[in-house]
Write a protein that holds these residues in place. Structure first.
Motif, PDB file in Angstrom:
ATOM      1  N   HIS A 110       3.214   5.781  -5.799  1.00 18.91           N
ATOM      2  CA  HIS A 110       3.006   5.769  -7.249  1.00 18.91           C
ATOM      3  C   HIS A 110       1.868   6.720  -7.649  1.00 18.91           C
ATOM      4  O   HIS A 110       1.973   7.469  -8.624  1.00 18.91           O
ATOM      5  N   GLN A 111       0.802   6.731  -6.866  1.00 22.60           N
ATOM      6  CA  GLN A 111      -0.318   7.637  -7.137  1.00 22.60           C
ATOM      7  C   GLN A 111       0.119   9.094  -6.993  1.00 22.60           C
ATOM      8  O   GLN A 111      -0.243   9.942  -7.811  1.00 22.60           O
ATOM      9  N   ARG A 112       0.905   9.382  -5.972  1.00 20.37           N
ATOM     10  CA  ARG A 112       1.389  10.754  -5.772  1.00 20.37           C
ATOM     11  C   ARG A 112       2.340  11.163  -6.888  1.00 20.37           C
ATOM     12  O   ARG A 112       2.333  12.313  -7.325  1.00 20.37           O
ATOM     13  N   GLU A 141       2.254  10.020 -10.041  1.00 20.87           N
ATOM     14  CA  GLU A 141       1.444  10.264 -11.231  1.00 20.87           C
ATOM     15  C   GLU A 141       0.679  11.581 -11.139  1.00 20.87           C
ATOM     16  O   GLU A 141       0.463  12.259 -12.149  1.00 20.87           O
ATOM     17  N   ALA A 142       0.284  11.963  -9.927  1.00 17.23           N
ATOM     18  CA  ALA A 142      -0.464  13.204  -9.737  1.00 17.23           C
ATOM     19  C   ALA A 142       0.447  14.428  -9.757  1.00 17.23           C
ATOM     20  O   ALA A 142      -0.030  15.558  -9.810  1.00 17.23           O
ATOM     21  N   THR A 191       0.830  -1.210   0.000  1.00 19.09           N
ATOM     22  CA  THR A 191       0.000   0.000   0.000  1.00 19.09           C
ATOM     23  C   THR A 191       0.862   1.256   0.000  1.00 19.09           C
ATOM     24  O   THR A 191       0.488   2.253  -0.631  1.00 19.09           O
ATOM     25  N   ASP A 192       1.995   1.227   0.679  1.00 22.07           N
ATOM     26  CA  ASP A 192       2.892   2.390   0.679  1.00 22.07           C
ATOM     27  C   ASP A 192       3.418   2.679  -0.725  1.00 22.07           C
ATOM     28  O   ASP A 192       3.447   3.832  -1.166  1.00 22.07           O
ATOM     29  N   GLN A 249       2.043   1.774  -3.570  1.00 19.16           N
ATOM     30  CA  GLN A 249       0.929   2.209  -4.415  1.00 19.16           C
ATOM     31  C   GLN A 249       0.599   3.678  -4.154  1.00 19.16           C
ATOM     32  O   GLN A 249       0.321   4.440  -5.087  1.00 19.16           O
ATOM     33  N   HIS A 250       0.649   4.074  -2.885  1.00 17.33           N
ATOM     34  CA  HIS A 250       0.389   5.468  -2.527  1.00 17.33           C
ATOM     35  C   HIS A 250       1.444   6.385  -3.141  1.00 17.33           C
ATOM     36  O   HIS A 250       1.105   7.445  -3.686  1.00 17.33           O
ATOM     37  N   ASP A 270       2.513  15.218  -7.249  1.00 22.82           N
ATOM     38  CA  ASP A 270       2.620  15.716  -5.892  1.00 22.82           C
ATOM     39  C   ASP A 270       4.012  15.583  -5.289  1.00 22.82           C
ATOM     40  O   ASP A 270       4.286  16.154  -4.236  1.00 22.82           O
TER      41      ASP A 270
END
Length: 70
Positions: free
Chosen positions: A58-60, A62-63, A52-53, A55-56, A65
């Protein structure tokens, strides 16, 4: 010079009993195929896919952030 080579390997050693001029090499073929194996990269990919860390992060990423060096 050979006398300074204290860690000689098989490629730098000279076999005095083996004269390459008299060896018949007709038809002799040596083929070595290899490639790097990076199994640990596959392990990292599998581990981060379920983390989960990761994935989090990776999402940041891509965004947009996250700052450099990400």
């Amino acid at each position: 010079p050979a006398h300074l080579n204290t860690v000689a390997d098989a490629l730098s050693r000279h076999d005095a009993d083996h004269d390459t001029d008299t060896v018949d090499t007709a038809g002799a073929v040596m083929c070595i195929r290899s490639r790097p194996s990076f199994a640990f990269i596959d392990d990292i990919r599998r581990a981060t896919a379920s983390s989960t860390d990761a994935q989090h992060l990776h999402q940041r990423l891509e965004a947009g952030d996250l700052e450099e060096p990400w």
